[in-house]
Design a protein around this motif. Structure first.
Motif, PDB file in Angstrom:
ATOM      1  N   UNK A  70     -34.968  17.094   3.952  1.00 31.71           N
ATOM      2  CA  UNK A  70     -36.275  17.737   3.984  1.00 31.71           C
ATOM      3  C   UNK A  70     -36.729  18.169   2.594  1.00 31.71           C
ATOM      4  N   UNK A  71     -35.804  18.516   1.718  1.00 31.20           N
ATOM      5  CA  UNK A  71     -36.182  18.883   0.353  1.00 31.20           C
ATOM      6  C   UNK A  71     -36.795  17.686  -0.366  1.00 31.20           C
ATOM      7  N   UNK A  72     -36.151  16.524  -0.259  1.00 32.53           N
ATOM      8  CA  UNK A  72     -36.708  15.320  -0.859  1.00 32.53           C
ATOM      9  C   UNK A  72     -38.024  14.924  -0.211  1.00 32.53           C
ATOM     10  N   UNK A  73     -38.092  15.072   1.130  1.00 34.79           N
ATOM     11  CA  UNK A  73     -39.321  14.756   1.855  1.00 34.79           C
ATOM     12  C   UNK A  73     -40.471  15.640   1.394  1.00 34.79           C
ATOM     13  N   UNK A  74     -40.244  16.943   1.313  1.00 33.02           N
ATOM     14  CA  UNK A  74     -41.310  17.881   0.943  1.00 33.02           C
ATOM     15  C   UNK A  74     -41.778  17.649  -0.487  1.00 33.02           C
ATOM     16  N   UNK A  75     -40.829  17.440  -1.402  1.00 37.08           N
ATOM     17  CA  UNK A  75     -41.197  17.216  -2.798  1.00 37.08           C
ATOM     18  C   UNK A  75     -41.975  15.906  -2.945  1.00 37.08           C
ATOM     19  N   UNK A  76     -41.491  14.860  -2.286  1.00 37.58           N
ATOM     20  CA  UNK A  76     -42.186  13.583  -2.373  1.00 37.58           C
ATOM     21  C   UNK A  76     -43.574  13.634  -1.775  1.00 37.58           C
ATOM     22  N   UNK A 119     -34.191  -1.786  -6.590  1.00 35.56           N
ATOM     23  CA  UNK A 119     -34.772  -1.695  -7.927  1.00 35.56           C
ATOM     24  C   UNK A 119     -34.810  -0.253  -8.407  1.00 35.56           C
ATOM     25  N   UNK A 120     -35.199   0.662  -7.508  1.00 29.34           N
ATOM     26  CA  UNK A 120     -35.251   2.079  -7.882  1.00 29.34           C
ATOM     27  C   UNK A 120     -33.872   2.619  -8.223  1.00 29.34           C
ATOM     28  N   UNK A 121     -32.829   2.065  -7.594  1.00 33.92           N
ATOM     29  CA  UNK A 121     -31.467   2.517  -7.880  1.00 33.92           C
ATOM     30  C   UNK A 121     -31.073   2.211  -9.315  1.00 33.92           C
ATOM     31  N   UNK A 126     -30.636   9.724 -10.929  1.00 31.15           N
ATOM     32  CA  UNK A 126     -30.513  10.797  -9.954  1.00 31.15           C
ATOM     33  C   UNK A 126     -31.032  10.323  -8.603  1.00 31.15           C
ATOM     34  N   UNK A 127     -30.250  10.555  -7.551  1.00 29.82           N
ATOM     35  CA  UNK A 127     -30.641  10.103  -6.223  1.00 29.82           C
ATOM     36  C   UNK A 127     -31.899  10.804  -5.728  1.00 29.82           C
ATOM     37  N   UNK A 128     -32.076  12.078  -6.070  1.00 28.84           N
ATOM     38  CA  UNK A 128     -33.277  12.791  -5.644  1.00 28.84           C
ATOM     39  C   UNK A 128     -34.511  12.190  -6.289  1.00 28.84           C
ATOM     40  N   UNK A 204     -31.441   7.201   1.655  1.00 28.39           N
ATOM     41  CA  UNK A 204     -30.073   7.738   1.760  1.00 28.39           C
ATOM     42  C   UNK A 204     -29.123   6.726   2.396  1.00 28.39           C
ATOM     43  N   UNK A 205     -29.633   5.957   3.359  1.00 26.23           N
ATOM     44  CA  UNK A 205     -28.795   4.958   4.024  1.00 26.23           C
ATOM     45  C   UNK A 205     -28.442   3.804   3.094  1.00 26.23           C
ATOM     46  N   UNK A 206     -29.418   3.314   2.334  1.00 25.61           N
ATOM     47  CA  UNK A 206     -29.227   2.107   1.533  1.00 25.61           C
ATOM     48  C   UNK A 206     -28.684   2.387   0.146  1.00 25.61           C
ATOM     49  N   UNK A 207     -29.059   3.529  -0.426  1.00 22.18           N
ATOM     50  CA  UNK A 207     -28.630   3.830  -1.791  1.00 22.18           C
ATOM     51  C   UNK A 207     -27.478   4.815  -1.857  1.00 22.18           C
ATOM     52  N   UNK A 208     -27.118   5.396  -0.740  1.00 15.63           N
ATOM     53  CA  UNK A 208     -26.005   6.331  -0.726  1.00 15.63           C
ATOM     54  C   UNK A 208     -26.368   7.663  -1.357  1.00 15.63           C
ATOM     55  N   UNK A 209     -25.368   8.424  -1.703  1.00 13.50           N
ATOM     56  CA  UNK A 209     -25.564   9.760  -2.246  1.00 13.50           C
ATOM     57  C   UNK A 209     -24.547  10.712  -1.666  1.00 13.50           C
TER      58      UNK A 209
END
Length: 264
Positions: A70-76, A119-121, A126-128, A204-209
């Motif tokens: 939710x933190x990543x969702x809200x910031x994005x 590509x973003x990875x 940073x994952x966030x 989170x599923x595809x890039x891990x963390x």
């Protein structure tokens, strides 16, 4: 003539019908597992999933993962609104700029956002940051297009009236165009909120963390009760999506109750 008061029956409630549909689906899923139509090795019993999902609500580690998502969702989503709304107002108000950028928009908009995660990875360490960037890219289009479309629905007579009284383009935009476009912008934000949640978990599923609902689902697959735990976490992801959409629908009803055909 005295108007006759009508009382809504419980069976007329959309919420009640929705809950009845969910309960029916769960009963069918449970019956399919109990009767052997679906093997529990392929898909767990609905009762087992519900019990496990209820247990996750009291699991501190899972709650931390929910908070991280939710933190990543809200910031994005916040960054998306801050970028897409002004861009939509600019493109919708200045036709030459909109005509110049339309080919670029039509080229970028159909690109699947999930395909950009690898590509973003490479770009973001940073994952966030990576999660927020993917969310911003995917969530921009509904807000941008809705804002541009909303500006086209503004009453031209109201705009001309303000111009006749000596108001400039910016004043007309703030006093007439923006309030008239606000319901369209709100609808775009509601759609983008759901997209943002999907992309947050997908990243989170595809890039891990180290945290997030998607990471929890990946790790759950290696546990002894992995299948049931994975489905239970997925159920929570769906419930969070429903709750998020419901919150935005409620806000639209309160803010734009005067609008015909407001969000239902």
């Amino acid at each position: 003539m005295i108007p006759r008061l009508t009382h809504r029956r419980p069976f007329d409630s959309a919420l009640f019908c929705g809950l009845l549909g969910v309960a029916g689906l769960l009963c069918l899923a449970e019956a399919a597992g109990r009767l052997g139509l679906v093997s529990p090795a392929q898909f767990p019993l609905a009762s087992s999933v519900l019990v496990t999902a209820a247990g996750l609500a009291a699991d501190p580690e899972f709650l931390l993962d929910v908070a991280a998502t939710f933190a990543g969702w809200a910031l994005g989503l916040a960054l998306t609104v801050a970028l897409a709304v002004p861009a939509g107002l600019l493109l919708g108000s200045v036709p030459p700029i909109e005509a110049a950028l339309r080919p670029v928009i039509e080229f970028l908009r159909p690109i699947p956002s999930v395909a950009l995660i690898p590509l973003a990875a490479f770009v973001f360490t940073e994952r966030l940051d990576m999660k927020v960037a993917i969310i911003v890219y995917a969530s921009t289009w509904p807000i941008l297009i809705n804002t541009m479309y909303g500006l086209r629905e503004v009453d031209p007579l109201a705009e001309e009236t303000l111009r006749a009284f000596g108001f400039g383009r910016l004043a007309v935009l703030l006093r007439v165009s923006l309030p008239s476009t606000a319901p369209f912008i709100a609808t775009g934000i509601r759609v983008s909120a759901t997209i943002a949640l999907i992309l947050a978990i997908s990243t989170e599923l595809l890039a891990g963390g180290s945290d997030g609902i998607g990471t929890f689902i990946i790790l759950a697959g290696s546990s002894p009760d992995g299948l049931t735990l994975t489905v239970a976490a997925t159920v929570w992801a769906g419930l969070l999506g429903v709750a998020t959409n419901g919150a935005f629908v409620w806000a639209e009803r309160r803010l734009f109750h005067w609008r015909p055909g407001a969000a239902r």
